[in-house]
Design a protein around this motif. Structure first.
Motif, PDB file in Angstrom:
ATOM      1  N   LEU A 144      -1.376   1.298   8.033  1.00  0.00           N
ATOM      2  CA  LEU A 144      -0.524   2.428   8.381  1.00  0.00           C
ATOM      3  C   LEU A 144       0.149   2.145   9.722  1.00  0.00           C
ATOM      4  O   LEU A 144      -0.529   1.992  10.739  1.00  0.00           O
ATOM      5  CB  LEU A 144      -1.343   3.722   8.474  1.00  0.00           C
ATOM      6  N   GLY A 145       1.477   2.061   9.690  1.00  0.00           N
ATOM      7  CA  GLY A 145       2.244   1.913  10.917  1.00  0.00           C
ATOM      8  C   GLY A 145       3.092   3.148  11.134  1.00  0.00           C
ATOM      9  O   GLY A 145       3.660   3.689  10.181  1.00  0.00           O
ATOM     10  N   VAL A 146       3.199   3.603  12.370  1.00  0.00           N
ATOM     11  CA  VAL A 146       3.940   4.824  12.676  1.00  0.00           C
ATOM     12  C   VAL A 146       4.936   4.536  13.795  1.00  0.00           C
ATOM     13  O   VAL A 146       4.600   3.880  14.787  1.00  0.00           O
ATOM     14  CB  VAL A 146       2.996   5.965  13.110  1.00  0.00           C
ATOM     15  N   MET A 147       6.160   5.037  13.637  1.00  0.00           N
ATOM     16  CA  MET A 147       7.182   4.936  14.669  1.00  0.00           C
ATOM     17  C   MET A 147       7.687   6.336  14.989  1.00  0.00           C
ATOM     18  O   MET A 147       7.682   7.222  14.133  1.00  0.00           O
ATOM     19  CB  MET A 147       8.343   4.056  14.187  1.00  0.00           C
ATOM     20  N   THR A 148       8.126   6.527  16.215  1.00  0.00           N
ATOM     21  CA  THR A 148       8.669   7.821  16.608  1.00  0.00           C
ATOM     22  C   THR A 148       9.943   7.601  17.423  1.00  0.00           C
ATOM     23  O   THR A 148      10.375   6.465  17.621  1.00  0.00           O
ATOM     24  CB  THR A 148       7.629   8.625  17.416  1.00  0.00           C
ATOM     25  N   ASP A 149      10.566   8.676  17.870  1.00  0.00           N
ATOM     26  CA  ASP A 149      11.753   8.578  18.709  1.00  0.00           C
ATOM     27  C   ASP A 149      11.392   8.985  20.120  1.00  0.00           C
ATOM     28  O   ASP A 149      10.253   9.374  20.399  1.00  0.00           O
ATOM     29  CB  ASP A 149      12.872   9.489  18.156  1.00  0.00           C
ATOM     30  N   LYS A 150      12.359   8.905  21.033  1.00  0.00           N
ATOM     31  CA  LYS A 150      12.033   9.159  22.438  1.00  0.00           C
ATOM     32  C   LYS A 150      11.684  10.614  22.700  1.00  0.00           C
ATOM     33  O   LYS A 150      11.016  10.925  23.689  1.00  0.00           O
ATOM     34  CB  LYS A 150      13.172   8.704  23.344  1.00  0.00           C
TER      35      LYS A 150
END
Length: 397
Positions: A102-108
């Motif tokens: 599970l990889g997670v990315m977000t924004d600033k």
């Protein structure tokens, strides 16, 4: 949705059979009407079950299992207890052997949740390039599902049905009230779909994006482009459709350009999504729409796809998504405001000749489109306008 006075926390644990992982949520529960019900006691529930375990990337027999202080191979619970969950460059750390897939990315702004490749360093031809679920049945049969979770996550997004035969209504951020069994998806594949919706706070390799008027290069990492948001929404929907649903998928751009194409399996009409390999093939087609440089994708020419949709009497529902005004009218002339009514009248009249009405739902991505709204109104469909405010509002729910 009601505001919360206390946050909802998410964390990783092992799943029910101790053979994989699960995403847990702790906080106010959701009632059946979608509202939070705050209580004094902490409420813990599973948001996602059966998250896969990362496989060995070395040759067979060369992998070294993680061991504890006693020299024994770590259990998955011990792995999770020592897992690094610190976000670096807006993303979770690279996941390796035995860790959650599970990889997670977000924004600033930390409003977006986007599931990504848990280990982008792996060879994409040998290993999964997305987070995935891995369910093990009582007969020890392993079933693997790519995890295409919508980027605009609600507090509880449990995945329990992979294309079941439910007759319920499916809803996403873009494709609303999906209940038909005979659906066409006509989506924009033009270069303007490379516009960034949410920017990250870090910098990486140079990439090209659409500004709204021209293309530009930037090293700032984009957490989500219009195209990626479409891909996430549509793959999530395709994953959830019941096996007996028949679909067609077509993207439009400039005739002869890269993204002016039809999903091959549906080139001759609707195809049942539950047929062998069709669901995976449809998702692969959607994920191909961001291949290559956006300047090669093409412009906005939806007419071929609209004509094909209205000529298909088997289809009763159309989802038509575009992020810009057409580059030309139906006859090839310059698109003007006075083309709105004649264009809508043409397809409305076409609808009157069909064996059944084609319910045309339009989604205007990043713009206000009066002609698309009129088209939906005149064909018993729904119009949805998606802008940055809509995206950030949905991503914070």
């Amino acid at each position: 949705m009601a505001e919360l006075n206390t946050p909802v926390l998410y964390g990783l644990s092992v799943n029910s059979n101790k053979a994989g992982y699960a995403l847990m949520r702790c906080g106010a529960p959701l009632s059946l009407d979608g509202r939070y019900s705050e209580t004094e006691d902490a409420f813990i529930a599973k948001a996602i079950e059966d998250i896969g375990v990362m496989k060995c990337t070395k040759n067979e027999g060369d992998c070294e299992h993680l061991t504890n202080n006693e020299g024994d191979i770590k259990s998955l619970r011990e792995v999770i207890e020592g897992l690094d969950v610190t976000f670096t460059s807006d993303s979770t750390p690279v996941r390796t052997f035995m860790e959650p897939a599970l990889g997670v990315m977000t924004d600033k702004q930390r409003k977006l949740v986007k599931f990504t490749d848990p280990n982008p360093n792996n060879d994409p031809e040998k290993f999964e390039t997305e987070s995935y679920l891995e369910a093990i049945s009582a007969a020890r049969i392993i079933t693997k599902y790519p995890l295409y979770l919508a980027a605009f996550a609600r507090a509880d997004k449990r995945i329990e049905h992979y294309g079941d035969d439910s007759n319920g209504v499916l809803n996403g951020a873009y494709f609303r009230n999906v209940k038909s069994k005979h659906i066409r998806f006509l989506v924009d594949g033009s270069g303007s779909m490379s516009a960034c919706i949410l920017w990250g706070s870090t910098y990486g390799n140079w990439k090209i994006y659409w500004s709204g008027s021209y293309y530009f290069w930037s090293r700032q990492n984009c957490a989500l482009t219009r195209m990626e948001s479409l891909q996430t929404e549509l793959t999530s929907l395709l994953t959830a459709l019941s096996p007996d649903t028949k679909v067609s998928i077509q993207s439009f751009s400039s005739p002869g350009r890269k993204n002016h194409k039809v999903w091959e399996q549906s080139s001759n009409g609707l195809i049942k999504i539950g047929n062998d390999g069709m669901r995976e093939s449809a998702i692969a087609f959607v994920n191909s729409l961001d291949n290559g440089r956006p300047t090669k994708w093409g412009g906005t020419y939806p007419w071929e796809g609209l004509d094909a949709s209205f000529k298909d009497n088997e289809t009763d529902t159309l989802y038509f998504l575009s992020d810009g005004e057409p580059n030309a009218d139906r006859m090839g002339g310059s698109w003007q405001a006075n083309d709105h009514d004649p264009t809508v009248a043409h397809y409305s009249n076409f609808n009157n000749t069909r064996e059944q009405v084609l319910k045309t739902n339009t989604i205007a991505l990043g713009l206000e489109s009066p002609w698309m709204e009129k088209l939906s109104t005149n064909t018993t469909g729904d119009y949805l306008q998606i802008d940055k405010d809509y995206v950030t509002t949905n991503s914070s729910q």
